[in-house]
Design an enzyme around this catalytic site. Sequence first.
Site, short mmCIF file in Angstrom:
data_model
loop_
_atom_site.label_atom_id
_atom_site.label_comp_id
_atom_site.label_asym_id
_atom_site.label_seq_id
_atom_site.Cartn_x
_atom_site.Cartn_y
_atom_site.Cartn_z
CG HIS A 4 -3.13 3.41 2.40
ND1 HIS A 4 -3.75 3.04 1.22
CD2 HIS A 4 -3.10 2.30 3.17
CE1 HIS A 4 -4.06 1.76 1.29
NE2 HIS A 4 -3.68 1.28 2.47
CB CYS A 13 -0.93 0.01 1.20
SG CYS A 13 -1.94 -1.46 1.30
CG ASN A 51 -6.65 -1.03 1.56
OD1 ASN A 51 -5.99 -0.54 0.64
ND2 ASN A 51 -6.10 -1.52 2.66
N1 COA Z 1 -18.50 -9.14 9.72
C1 COA Z 1 -18.92 -9.41 10.96
N2 COA Z 1 -18.07 -9.74 11.95
C2 COA Z 1 -16.77 -9.82 11.65
C3 COA Z 1 -16.27 -9.56 10.36
C4 COA Z 1 -17.20 -9.22 9.37
N3 COA Z 1 -16.82 -8.92 8.09
N4 COA Z 1 -14.93 -9.72 10.36
C5 COA Z 1 -14.59 -10.06 11.61
N5 COA Z 1 -15.69 -10.13 12.39
C6 COA Z 1 -15.77 -10.48 13.80
C7 COA Z 1 -14.62 -11.31 14.26
O1 COA Z 1 -14.86 -12.67 14.00
C8 COA Z 1 -14.58 -10.99 15.72
O2 COA Z 1 -15.58 -11.73 16.38
P1 COA Z 1 -15.33 -12.39 17.83
O3 COA Z 1 -15.10 -11.21 18.73
O4 COA Z 1 -16.59 -13.13 18.08
O5 COA Z 1 -14.11 -13.23 17.66
C9 COA Z 1 -15.01 -9.53 15.81
O6 COA Z 1 -15.70 -9.27 14.56
C10 COA Z 1 -13.85 -8.59 15.92
O7 COA Z 1 -12.87 -8.92 14.94
P2 COA Z 1 -11.55 -8.12 14.80
O8 COA Z 1 -10.74 -8.67 13.67
O9 COA Z 1 -10.88 -7.99 16.14
O10 COA Z 1 -12.13 -6.70 14.37
P3 COA Z 1 -11.47 -5.30 14.33
O11 COA Z 1 -12.23 -4.36 15.17
O12 COA Z 1 -9.98 -5.35 14.52
O13 COA Z 1 -11.73 -4.87 12.82
C11 COA Z 1 -10.55 -4.70 10.73
C12 COA Z 1 -11.19 -5.63 11.77
C13 COA Z 1 -9.91 -5.54 9.66
C14 COA Z 1 -11.64 -3.84 10.16
C15 COA Z 1 -9.51 -3.80 11.43
O14 COA Z 1 -8.68 -4.59 12.22
C16 COA Z 1 -8.67 -3.03 10.47
O15 COA Z 1 -9.15 -2.20 9.73
N6 COA Z 1 -7.34 -3.25 10.52
C17 COA Z 1 -6.40 -2.51 9.71
C18 COA Z 1 -6.41 -3.04 8.37
C19 COA Z 1 -5.53 -2.30 7.49
O16 COA Z 1 -5.27 -1.14 7.65
N7 COA Z 1 -5.06 -3.03 6.51
C20 COA Z 1 -4.44 -2.55 5.40
C21 COA Z 1 -3.05 -2.34 5.53
S1 COA Z 1 -2.67 -1.54 4.10
#
Ligand code: COA
Length: 316
Positions: A242, A114, A272
């Site tokens: 980004h 990215c 993204n």
């Molecule tokens: N829909 C519903 N629930 C979902 C889900 C979805 N699409 N994806 C994950 N969950 C659930 C998980 O299973 C978890 O459930 P649990 O608590 O029962 O285990 C819960 O939601 C929390 O998951 P988690 O992964 O901890 O969520 P989060 O708050 O960290 O959000 C992202 C996930 C990916 C949105 C977030 O971590 C993020 O944006 N990270 C940065 C990503 C990024 O910048 N990447 C690019 C780099 S260039």
Amino acid sequence: MNGIRLCGVGKAVPSKIVSNADFAARMDTSDEWISSRTGILRRRHCGEGETISGLIAQAAREALDASGVKAEQIGACIVATATAETLVPSAACTLQKDLGLPENIPCFDLNAACTGFLFALHTMECLLNASPRKYGLVVGAENLSRVIDWSDRSTCILFGDGAGAAVVECAEGCPSISAVMGCHGSRELLYLPGAESGVHSYLSMEGTKVFKFAVEAVPWCIGQVLERTGKTVDDIDFFVFHQANARIIDLAARKFRIPPEKYYKNIAEYGNTSAASIPLVLSELSEQGRIGSGSRILAVGFGGGLTWGGCLIEFA
Ligand code: COA
């Protein structure tokens, strides 16, 4: 050494729109979960007959038209991507042919996930200082829909396809873009296996850990660029981030007290798009007349690698 400045920008996105409801129809997720955690409402995926090479050429043509620079004036071409249609020829070599760029110039792909577009701008600044031609073409493009794992609901909802391009000029009196960049090798947090691994290439990510990395990396990059250039937030016309998660952008903006009119989010529309996200923002801001001649833009990226970077770039 001379710096570079932006002369024209362009963009191209696929026509197929995939909404949060489309994901909710095929897996256990919801529009509410996706939009509240990420800011994403929909993204574009390449459909039948649409290729990333086609989008790259379209974005690059638009940037050339906007800049008034002719293909034969281009001294180097870099495509930042991790998802080129073919590894060989590179997307940049394919673009050289599509646009009729000169044959005696370097054209190559660069992969810094990215952060790729910013790594490419920095590389272009160095290359153009050694080139008799003073214009460069920098593209950021991804076809991430090809590598998403539809069984992983926490990552497949995040990514989209698109391409953004910029024509830059290297001339006497242009300030350096003062790029800061870095990397920290890690397979664990963000991983996309190569063809040689023998397994189908799917993107996997430890989202929560990447989020923590990003909320530290983004302010660090802003602080470093401001320090290196002796500027303050008030001196910057626009902050371009980004687009990985709306919350990451808002946290950085709050930390530096960046007023809402000085930054922009289009993650709701495109998700993204990795290396394409920064030039897509630049292109939309230019279309809307919010940046243009003389604008001073601080751009920040971060992503797989892990990589991070920031720079200050002016519009010609
Ligand atoms: N829909 C519903 N629930 C979902 C889900 C979805 N699409 N994806 C994950 N969950 C659930 C998980 O299973 C978890 O459930 P649990 O608590 O029962 O285990 C819960 O939601 C929390 O998951 P988690 O992964 O901890 O969520 P989060 O708050 O960290 O959000 C992202 C996930 C990916 C949105 C977030 O971590 C993020 O944006 N990270 C940065 C990503 C990024 O910048 N990447 C690019 C780099 S260039």
